[in-house]
Scaffold this motif. Structure first.
Motif, PDB file in Angstrom:
ATOM      1  N   UNK A  20      54.565  75.295  37.482  1.00 20.87           N
ATOM      2  CA  UNK A  20      52.979  74.944  36.180  1.00 20.87           C
ATOM      3  C   UNK A  20      53.081  73.672  35.054  1.00 20.87           C
ATOM      4  N   UNK A  21      52.231  73.297  35.356  1.00 19.23           N
ATOM      5  CA  UNK A  21      52.081  71.859  34.087  1.00 19.23           C
ATOM      6  C   UNK A  21      51.334  71.701  32.817  1.00 19.23           C
ATOM      7  N   UNK A  22      50.827  71.763  31.822  1.00 19.03           N
ATOM      8  CA  UNK A  22      50.470  71.407  31.114  1.00 19.03           C
ATOM      9  C   UNK A  22      49.034  70.767  31.404  1.00 19.03           C
ATOM     10  N   UNK A  23      47.871  71.531  30.724  1.00 20.32           N
ATOM     11  CA  UNK A  23      46.410  71.319  31.301  1.00 20.32           C
ATOM     12  C   UNK A  23      46.935  69.663  31.019  1.00 20.32           C
ATOM     13  N   UNK A  24      45.776  68.940  31.305  1.00 23.53           N
ATOM     14  CA  UNK A  24      45.255  67.538  30.530  1.00 23.53           C
ATOM     15  C   UNK A  24      44.437  67.910  29.056  1.00 23.53           C
ATOM     16  N   UNK A  25      43.810  69.102  28.559  1.00 20.70           N
ATOM     17  CA  UNK A  25      43.726  69.149  26.957  1.00 20.70           C
ATOM     18  C   UNK A  25      44.373  70.760  26.798  1.00 20.70           C
ATOM     19  N   UNK A  26      45.313  69.720  25.879  1.00 21.98           N
ATOM     20  CA  UNK A  26      46.052  72.007  25.458  1.00 21.98           C
ATOM     21  C   UNK A  26      44.750  72.505  24.578  1.00 21.98           C
ATOM     22  N   UNK A  27      44.596  73.875  24.926  1.00 23.60           N
ATOM     23  CA  UNK A  27      43.075  74.708  25.168  1.00 23.60           C
ATOM     24  C   UNK A  27      43.712  75.620  24.390  1.00 23.60           C
ATOM     25  N   UNK A  28      45.311  75.784  24.097  1.00 19.88           N
ATOM     26  CA  UNK A  28      45.635  77.070  23.452  1.00 19.88           C
ATOM     27  C   UNK A  28      45.403  77.392  21.904  1.00 19.88           C
ATOM     28  N   UNK A  29      45.013  76.820  21.187  1.00 21.02           N
ATOM     29  CA  UNK A  29      44.313  77.063  20.017  1.00 21.02           C
ATOM     30  C   UNK A  29      42.860  77.511  19.899  1.00 21.02           C
ATOM     31  N   UNK A  30      41.475  76.800  20.967  1.00 16.55           N
ATOM     32  CA  UNK A  30      40.692  77.493  21.505  1.00 16.55           C
ATOM     33  C   UNK A  30      40.609  78.582  21.797  1.00 16.55           C
ATOM     34  N   UNK A  31      41.635  79.301  23.519  1.00 18.66           N
ATOM     35  CA  UNK A  31      42.147  79.925  23.446  1.00 18.66           C
ATOM     36  C   UNK A  31      42.731  81.103  22.439  1.00 18.66           C
ATOM     37  N   UNK A  32      43.450  81.859  21.767  1.00 17.09           N
ATOM     38  CA  UNK A  32      43.983  82.155  20.609  1.00 17.09           C
ATOM     39  C   UNK A  32      43.582  83.083  20.924  1.00 17.09           C
ATOM     40  N   UNK A  33      41.866  83.437  20.594  1.00 14.11           N
ATOM     41  CA  UNK A  33      41.623  84.499  20.219  1.00 14.11           C
ATOM     42  C   UNK A  33      41.067  85.726  21.386  1.00 14.11           C
ATOM     43  N   UNK A  34      40.727  84.865  22.325  1.00 15.67           N
ATOM     44  CA  UNK A  34      40.249  85.645  23.268  1.00 15.67           C
ATOM     45  C   UNK A  34      41.756  86.010  24.232  1.00 15.67           C
TER      46      UNK A  34
END
Length: 92
Positions: A20-34
């Motif tokens: 498992x590697x980092x995604x090309x774009x860090x979506x973690x803050x965008x996905x936090x609510x989900x």
């Protein structure tokens, strides 16, 4: 019309076969609510979420219950941790 990416579904038990590697774009803050909603659905209703994450072999998808969530990881069954930085999408 938007092109939808088809992502290979793998068994969550096979996660250890992938790097498992980092995604090309860090979506973690965008996905936090989900992620928080997926955690609640898993804990209260035993509902599963579809989680897309990045590996050396490209994006992969699992269907699983989110057991816990920290600042940097989400935990699924058997104490398996997925780094939030590897996440691409989550749906339930």
């Amino acid at each position: 019309m938007e092109n939808e990416l088809v992502v290979e579904l793998i068994n969550k038990e096979d996660l250890d076969k992938y790097h498992i590697v980092d995604a090309p774009v860090d979506h973690s803050s965008d996905l936090r609510r989900k992620l928080e909603n997926a955690l609640r659905l898993g804990n209260e209703f035993k509902s599963k979420a579809n989680i897309v994450f990045m590996t050396d072999d490209g994006p992969k998808r699992i269907e699983t219950t989110v057991w816990s969530l920290t600042e940097k990881y989400l935990q699924i069954k058997a104490g398996v941790l997925l780094p939030l930085s590897s996440l691409i999408a989550i749906d339930y």
